[in-house]
Design an enzyme around this catalytic site. Structure first.
Site, PDB file in Angstrom:
ATOM      1  N   GLU A 107       0.883  -1.178   0.000  1.00  0.00           N
ATOM      2  CA  GLU A 107       0.000   0.000   0.000  1.00  0.00           C
ATOM      3  C   GLU A 107       0.908   1.212   0.000  1.00  0.00           C
ATOM      4  O   GLU A 107       1.623   1.432   0.967  1.00  0.00           O
ATOM      5  CB  GLU A 107      -0.868   0.022   1.261  1.00  0.00           C
ATOM      6  CG  GLU A 107      -1.778  -1.179   1.425  1.00  0.00           C
ATOM      7  CD  GLU A 107      -2.914  -1.177   0.432  1.00  0.00           C
ATOM      8  OE1 GLU A 107      -3.105  -0.158  -0.249  1.00  0.00           O
ATOM      9  OE2 GLU A 107      -3.577  -2.207   0.309  1.00  0.00           O
ATOM     10  N   CYS A 143      -3.058   8.486   3.661  1.00  0.00           N
ATOM     11  CA  CYS A 143      -2.793   8.024   2.291  1.00  0.00           C
ATOM     12  C   CYS A 143      -4.005   8.239   1.404  1.00  0.00           C
ATOM     13  O   CYS A 143      -3.883   8.318   0.188  1.00  0.00           O
ATOM     14  CB  CYS A 143      -2.420   6.556   2.321  1.00  0.00           C
ATOM     15  SG  CYS A 143      -3.621   5.577   3.232  1.00  0.00           S
TER      16      CYS A 143
HETATM   17  P1  NAP Z   1       8.357   5.017   4.438  1.00  0.00           P
HETATM   18  O1  NAP Z   1       9.473   5.959   4.665  1.00  0.00           O
HETATM   19  O2  NAP Z   1       8.307   4.276   3.145  1.00  0.00           O
HETATM   20  O3  NAP Z   1       8.434   3.984   5.666  1.00  0.00           O
HETATM   21  C1  NAP Z   1       7.476   2.971   5.822  1.00  0.00           C
HETATM   22  C2  NAP Z   1       8.044   1.831   6.642  1.00  0.00           C
HETATM   23  O4  NAP Z   1       9.094   1.195   5.920  1.00  0.00           O
HETATM   24  C3  NAP Z   1       8.656   2.264   7.981  1.00  0.00           C
HETATM   25  O5  NAP Z   1       8.341   1.298   8.946  1.00  0.00           O
HETATM   26  C4  NAP Z   1      10.149   2.276   7.673  1.00  0.00           C
HETATM   27  O6  NAP Z   1      10.924   2.088   8.843  1.00  0.00           O
HETATM   28  C5  NAP Z   1      10.243   1.084   6.763  1.00  0.00           C
HETATM   29  N1  NAP Z   1      11.422   1.063   5.894  1.00  0.00           N
HETATM   30  C6  NAP Z   1      12.101   2.109   5.370  1.00  0.00           C
HETATM   31  N2  NAP Z   1      13.107   1.652   4.576  1.00  0.00           N
HETATM   32  C7  NAP Z   1      13.067   0.298   4.622  1.00  0.00           C
HETATM   33  C8  NAP Z   1      13.833  -0.751   4.040  1.00  0.00           C
HETATM   34  N3  NAP Z   1      14.863  -0.480   3.231  1.00  0.00           N
HETATM   35  N4  NAP Z   1      13.504  -2.024   4.308  1.00  0.00           N
HETATM   36  C9  NAP Z   1      12.462  -2.320   5.116  1.00  0.00           C
HETATM   37  N5  NAP Z   1      11.690  -1.376   5.705  1.00  0.00           N
HETATM   38  C10 NAP Z   1      11.984  -0.083   5.457  1.00  0.00           C
HETATM   39  O7  NAP Z   1       6.947   5.707   4.594  1.00  0.00           O
HETATM   40  P2  NAP Z   1       6.448   6.708   5.749  1.00  0.00           P
HETATM   41  O8  NAP Z   1       7.200   7.971   5.593  1.00  0.00           O
HETATM   42  O9  NAP Z   1       6.464   6.004   7.074  1.00  0.00           O
HETATM   43  O10 NAP Z   1       4.907   6.903   5.359  1.00  0.00           O
HETATM   44  C11 NAP Z   1       4.454   7.845   4.424  1.00  0.00           C
HETATM   45  C12 NAP Z   1       4.065   7.199   3.121  1.00  0.00           C
HETATM   46  O11 NAP Z   1       3.232   6.073   3.354  1.00  0.00           O
HETATM   47  C13 NAP Z   1       3.270   8.112   2.211  1.00  0.00           C
HETATM   48  O12 NAP Z   1       3.795   8.050   0.915  1.00  0.00           O
HETATM   49  C14 NAP Z   1       1.865   7.522   2.224  1.00  0.00           C
HETATM   50  O13 NAP Z   1       1.125   7.730   1.045  1.00  0.00           O
HETATM   51  C15 NAP Z   1       2.127   6.094   2.449  1.00  0.00           C
HETATM   52  N6  NAP Z   1       0.985   5.466   3.102  1.00  0.00           N
HETATM   53  C16 NAP Z   1       0.199   4.646   2.364  1.00  0.00           C
HETATM   54  C17 NAP Z   1      -0.902   4.040   2.952  1.00  0.00           C
HETATM   55  C18 NAP Z   1      -1.794   3.116   2.171  1.00  0.00           C
HETATM   56  O14 NAP Z   1      -2.595   2.409   2.781  1.00  0.00           O
HETATM   57  N7  NAP Z   1      -1.721   3.083   0.860  1.00  0.00           N
HETATM   58  C19 NAP Z   1      -1.201   4.272   4.295  1.00  0.00           C
HETATM   59  C20 NAP Z   1      -0.374   5.122   5.005  1.00  0.00           C
HETATM   60  C21 NAP Z   1       0.717   5.723   4.399  1.00  0.00           C
HETATM   61  P3  NAP Z   1      11.577   3.348   9.605  1.00  0.00           P
HETATM   62  O15 NAP Z   1      10.463   4.197  10.087  1.00  0.00           O
HETATM   63  O16 NAP Z   1      12.342   2.726  10.704  1.00  0.00           O
HETATM   64  O17 NAP Z   1      12.432   4.045   8.587  1.00  0.00           O
END
Ligand code: NAP
Length: 521
Positions: free
Chosen positions: A256, A295
């Protein structure tokens, strides 16, 4: 300061090395620290898979549903504490924290109820038998069998409560053990919920594990037939997809990711009509709620060209009334973004959009209430507009209180504009014209996970453009990640494998009641 430990192999364990610090995004105060360094992840995952999986599979769907009921009770009992944590760590006002916390409890309770209605079987039948031979001598029946691997959840920062439980409820109901890795910035709330459920002794050993802090090594610890459910940015999803376990197809992924969602005003709507007013209200609500960090939030607004100015004025007038600042202050309607880093991201995304759009309402000059602009991650909403929208406006997700208005000349163009998001989670349509609503639903369903129709008779009853109800599918194609969650019992499909069982019809009739003794993997 709280030390967030990891819950692995049935034990609470502190990580090693320099931990990450979680902050109050309004005051900048350090709240908690988290580290997952030094954990034996392969052993932790094996414990979850073997201990948790066997214990959950020994239960029927209805028995697992009863466990979910108890989880919902435990979470409800600690609700006030969760609101305090969300206020401190996410900087959200009460109503915004409720979307996350009450949304989580509602979703767990919903799956408890749904699961209670499932047959007392160990697997689910998919339809009835289809004949394969003359005289009905041989047939095939499709079945859904619970996955024997574990489900690893990697979650985004914006829903530390709901993000866990909307995935955990269908997984546990399916009999699949889970390992949750929350986003570090807001992991405290997830940690507290897991800790309360563990303390209450509701779930069998190994059913629920928690990793707080960095993600290093998580994917390496996955084994063939495990499941990975990711919520976060499209960039991170692309990195995960490049991991060997996913490239080989050993591990099933649900992703997602980003989405540049739209709201469309019908061609029949004029200023002062119910559809017009509802769209304006909904756009403002979506920009304000969680400071636009959803999101599903409305990012683009398509309106008939003749209504462009009137819509701009009506939205701007309501945005001007939104008070922004410290969520502890009674006058504040919109709290903070999750961190200064996120504020910087939003500001740079806004700068990109501004290269292709006019500013119709500028929140930049608004004074914050009870918050220091040099410290707090607070930001007032900004409405942009473009009469000739360029691609950048359709492709840039600014994860904050920012939306862009764009006019359309006819409905074909309106639908084409919405589709330029290259696959989105949700589009909402506001109109009193049944043809427009039905055509919009058909035109947009292929590129959207959910199409939300709002006609005047549903102005009060509709559940909200951005609200994800467990009854309805959540996910979207293309840049939205291609995943599917929720949608009632459809959510269980991800945690099951569908197979075809071929045999003589009388033998196939005995399938539903079969109970296999536990066997080694
Ligand atoms: P993110 O930076 O992609 O991080 C998401 C998760 O991935 C965090 O737990 C992060 O851990 C982890 N992560 C980062 N790099 C990784 C890697 N190389 N390997 C494994 N895990 C890794 O996203 P965010 O900033 O938390 O959230 C914002 C984004 O999420 C927005 O783009 C939003 O649209 C999207 N979102 C989508 C939905 C949906 O249902 N479609 C819902 C909510 C949010 P750390 O925090 O420890 O870095």
């Amino acid at each position: 300061m709280h030390l967030l430990q990891n819950y692995v192999a049935g034990q609470w364990r502190a990580g090693q090395g320099q931990p990450a610090t979680l902050h109050d995004p309004v005051t900048g105060a350090a709240l908690a620290s988290a580290s997952s360094a030094g954990l034996d992840l392969p052993a932790a995952f094996a414990w979850a898979r073997e201990r948790g999986g066997a214990a959950l599979r020994a239960l029927t769907y209805a028995q697992r549903a009863a466990l979910l009921s108890r989880v919902a009770e435990v979470l409800s009992a600690h609700r006030d504490k969760y609101f305090d944590i969300a206020l401190a760590n996410s900087g959200t006002v009460q109503a915004d924290s409720a979307i996350d916390i009450d949304g989580a409890i509602y979703t767990v309770a919903y799956y408890a109820k749904q699961g209670a209605r499932l047959a007392e079987d160990a697997w689910r039948m998919d339809g009835t038998a289809d004949p394969l031979a003359r005289d009905d001598a041989y047939a095939v029946r499709h079945v859904w069998t619970p996955a024997r691997g574990l489900a690893l959840f990697i979650n985004a920062f914006n829903f530390p409560a709901w993000g866990l439980w909307e995935k955990a409820a269908p997984a546990l109901l399916s009999g699949v053990p889970i390992v949750i890795k929350p986003a570090t910035a807001t992991a405290w709330l997830t940690h507290e919920m897991v800790s309360d459920v563990v303390k209450a002794g509701v779930l069998p050993d190994g059913a629920l594990s928690l990793i707080c802090g960095g993600s290093a090594g998580l994917l390496d610890a996955l084994r063939p037939l495990d499941l990975l459910s990711f919520t976060g940015s499209a960039d991170t999803a692309a990195q995960l997809r490049a991991h060997p376990a996913l490239l080989r197809g050993d591990v099933r992924l649900n992703a997602e990711t980003d989405s540049v969602n739209s709201a469309l005003l019908g061609p029949d709507a004029v200023a002062g009509s119910p559809a017009f007013d509802t769209l304006v209200r909904e756009v403002v609500r979506e920009m304000r709620a969680k400071s636009g960090q959803k999101c599903t939030a409305i990012r683009r607004i398509m309106v008939p060209a003749g209504q462009y100015d009137a819509v701009a004025q009506a939205i701007s007038a309501q945005l001007a009334r939104i008070t922004v600042g410290n969520p502890r202050h009674a006058d504040v309607k919109m709290g903070s973004l999750v961190s200064r880093a996120q504020l910087d991201n939003v500001q740079s995304g806004l700068a990109v959009l501004r290269t292709a759009a006019d500013v119709l309402f500028d929140g930049a000059g608004q004074a914050l209430i009870d918050a220091d602009p040099a410290v707090a991650a607070c930001m007032a909403p900004t409405l942009l507009g473009s009469r000739q929208p360029q691609a950048v406006l359709h492709h840039t997700e600014v994860f904050g209180p920012v939306a862009t208005l764009m006019p359309y000349r006819d409905t074909a163009q309106a639908f084409a504009l919405a589709r330029q998001g290259d696959g989105s989670l949700v589009a909402s349509l506001y109109s009193d014209d049944s043809d427009f609503l039905a055509q919009g639903a058909q035109a947009l369903s292929e590129s959207h996970g959910r199409v939300h129709l709002v006609s005047p008779e549903a102005a009060k009853a509709h559940t909200g453009h951005g609200n994800v109800m467990p009854q309805a599918l959540h996910g979207g194609p293309g840049r939205a990640g291609g995943g599917q969650e929720l949608g009632g019992l459809r959510a269980l499909d991800f945690y099951h494998r569908r197979s075809a069982i071929q045999g003589a019809p009388p033998r196939l009739q005995a399938l539903p009641e079969a109970r296999v003794p536990e066997f080694a993997a």
